[in-house]
Scaffold this active site. Sequence first.
Site, PDB file in Angstrom:
ATOM      1  NE  ARG A   9       4.626  15.309   4.984  1.00 47.28           N
ATOM      2  CZ  ARG A   9       5.885  15.193   5.291  1.00 47.28           C
ATOM      3  NH1 ARG A   9       6.772  16.047   4.815  1.00 47.28           N
ATOM      4  NH2 ARG A   9       6.293  14.220   6.069  1.00 47.28           N
ATOM      5  CE1 TYR A  60      -0.470  10.622   3.325  1.00 45.41           C
ATOM      6  CE2 TYR A  60       1.887  10.383   2.930  1.00 45.41           C
ATOM      7  CZ  TYR A  60       0.642   9.820   3.146  1.00 45.41           C
ATOM      8  OH  TYR A  60       0.507   8.453   3.181  1.00 45.41           O
ATOM      9  CB  CYS A 109      -3.417  35.441  11.350  1.00 47.33           C
ATOM     10  SG  CYS A 109      -3.816  36.542  10.008  1.00 47.33           S
ATOM     11  CD  GLU A 110      -2.869  29.357  13.505  1.00 49.46           C
ATOM     12  OE1 GLU A 110      -2.132  28.937  14.419  1.00 49.46           O
ATOM     13  OE2 GLU A 110      -4.070  29.111  13.414  1.00 49.46           O
ATOM     14  CD  GLU A 131      -2.456  -1.271   2.795  1.00 50.25           C
ATOM     15  OE1 GLU A 131      -2.198  -0.381   3.635  1.00 50.25           O
ATOM     16  OE2 GLU A 131      -3.229  -2.210   3.024  1.00 50.25           O
ATOM     17  N   PRO A 132       1.814   1.385  -0.906  1.00 52.41           N
ATOM     18  CG  PRO A 132       3.104   1.308  -2.856  1.00 52.41           C
ATOM     19  CD  PRO A 132       2.129   0.504  -2.041  1.00 52.41           C
ATOM     20  N   GLY A 133       2.154   4.881  -0.509  1.00 46.62           N
ATOM     21  CA  GLY A 133       1.562   6.176  -0.845  1.00 46.62           C
ATOM     22  C   GLY A 133       2.673   7.139  -1.214  1.00 46.62           C
ATOM     23  NE  ARG A 134       6.177   9.654   3.484  1.00 46.83           N
ATOM     24  CZ  ARG A 134       5.662  10.518   4.372  1.00 46.83           C
ATOM     25  NH1 ARG A 134       5.820  11.799   4.182  1.00 46.83           N
ATOM     26  NH2 ARG A 134       5.025  10.070   5.439  1.00 46.83           N
TER      27      ARG A 134
HETATM   28  N1  LLP Z   1      -1.741   2.104   4.292  1.00 47.46           N
HETATM   29  C1  LLP Z   1      -2.278   2.578   5.419  1.00 47.46           C
HETATM   30  C2  LLP Z   1      -3.218   1.762   6.166  1.00 47.46           C
HETATM   31  C3  LLP Z   1      -1.919   3.858   5.869  1.00 47.46           C
HETATM   32  O1  LLP Z   1      -2.444   4.331   6.997  1.00 47.46           O
HETATM   33  C4  LLP Z   1      -1.007   4.639   5.113  1.00 47.46           C
HETATM   34  C5  LLP Z   1      -0.631   5.981   5.549  1.00 47.46           C
HETATM   35  C6  LLP Z   1      -0.490   4.099   3.926  1.00 47.46           C
HETATM   36  C7  LLP Z   1      -0.874   2.823   3.544  1.00 47.46           C
HETATM   37  C8  LLP Z   1       0.479   4.846   3.042  1.00 47.46           C
HETATM   38  O2  LLP Z   1       1.667   5.080   3.724  1.00 47.46           O
HETATM   39  P1  LLP Z   1       2.929   5.737   2.973  1.00 47.46           P
HETATM   40  O3  LLP Z   1       3.451   4.746   1.964  1.00 47.46           O
HETATM   41  O4  LLP Z   1       2.469   6.977   2.340  1.00 47.46           O
HETATM   42  O5  LLP Z   1       3.908   5.984   4.057  1.00 47.46           O
HETATM   43  N2  LLP Z   1       0.441  12.769   6.648  1.00 47.46           N
HETATM   44  C9  LLP Z   1       1.674  12.087   7.007  1.00 47.46           C
HETATM   45  C10 LLP Z   1       1.658  10.626   6.608  1.00 47.46           C
HETATM   46  C11 LLP Z   1       0.480   9.870   7.185  1.00 47.46           C
HETATM   47  C12 LLP Z   1       0.431   8.453   6.738  1.00 47.46           C
HETATM   48  C13 LLP Z   1      -0.853   7.833   7.112  1.00 47.46           C
HETATM   49  N3  LLP Z   1      -1.027   6.494   6.650  1.00 47.46           N
HETATM   50  C14 LLP Z   1       2.839  12.849   6.382  1.00 47.46           C
HETATM   51  O6  LLP Z   1       2.618  13.829   5.715  1.00 47.46           O
HETATM   52  O7  LLP Z   1       3.980  12.488   6.615  1.00 47.46           O
END
Ligand code: LLP
Length: 432
Positions: free
Chosen positions: A318, A378, A350-351, A279-282
Amino acid sequence: MTVAPRFTFKNGTLHAEDVSLATLAKEYGTPLYVYSRAALQDAWESYARALEGRKALVCFGMKANSNLAVLNEFARLGSGFDIVSGGELARVLAAGGDPGKVVFSGVGKQVWEMQAALEAGVKCFNVESEAELERLSRVAASSGRVAPISLRVNPDVDARTHPYISTGLKENKFGIAIERAPEVYRRAKSLPGLNIVGVDCHIGSQITEASPYLDALEKLIALILGLREDGIELSHLDLGGGIGIRYTDETVLQPVELFSQVFDRLDKAGLGHLELVLEPGRSLVGNAGVLLTEVQYLKHSEAKNFAIVDAAMNDLLRPTLYDAWHDVEAVNPRLVTDSTPVYDIVGPICESGDWLARERRMELHQGDLLAIMSAGAYAFTMSSQYNTRPRPAEIMVDGTRSYVVRERESIESLFQGENLLPQEQAIRTKES
Ligand code: LLP
């Protein structure tokens, strides 16, 4: 060279692929999110290479960037999606994603979200608690459907990342404690409307070492082998997301290296037949985007120098939320000398927490353009309209072309749907 290989300097100007960021600023205004399609493809390739020849599915953790054009690009490359809400499911469908490749994570799934996911035919529900398991069974059984499930287990490993984005420790709200998992699987087996298909964990985000993954994997392998003795056979193992990106000088994990170790361990444990879900996001989008902004004012004081830009914490939360570092590149850099001032780069909100970068030595003038790097993940998805600031447009660059993939918000749209209270009748006021 910047942290993002698709954002490079050509003739002294920072470009996204073959398009100058100065040109984009002129054409679309600032602030502006700019994404590179090639960078999305590069990141996808790094996973595809790592998983070649194996049974595996990448489900993009779309909370990182859920723009329809980004989702559509990944869907075309064969990606599935990790969703955490009914809203994200709707986006996947609108972007042409395959619901059969969707895994549904999240600790607070509501009845309507379960119903929508069952109707769409998602690949798997990643169940995060016993109460959720009971609800899902009721919802599925009452609609005559069967919900494919994994339990999201909490393996109690330390991902050694920022506490706000670490999720695999006992004290986190996520998942089911791994010691309790066998009992919960047995319960799941006895409930109507459920079909056990896998196991899932996600231990955190911006992880830069392999060991937390491998520690979690060991624990999952032991669990899977134990379940087998209970007559529960799984068909997939979901290791979540979490691979970190380079924001400055981090050494990052390469999918090829990490997953060859994962496959080795699975093969040795006799579990090579399991499908590996990720489940890669970032790591798929982070370095595929920048936030382009213009210097409005320079403010020099005894204690500090500020460059006040037109982007702010509402566009990129962030830094203030996690104390996160984002590189800042001048689109047309000037010579830096010993007498060049050091600036905090701040927004107009304004913060005091409204800062994007701190203590950067840069030769800046009013009107200069800056690119806040690594803003593909993000950034937009965590943006708000705080201070009634319309959200910037999102642009996708592809070679020499650029496309608006989300319009800049208009001011009027920000209070559309708001209503005034009924006005006091003038006549009644007179009578009283
Ligand atoms: N799967 C699940 C269940 C998750 O909760 C997340 C991210 C991912 C996959 C994707 O994770 P990644 O590959 O992106 O690390 N807003 C924060 C990051 C929060 C991540 C939340 N969960 C930031 O900007 O660093």
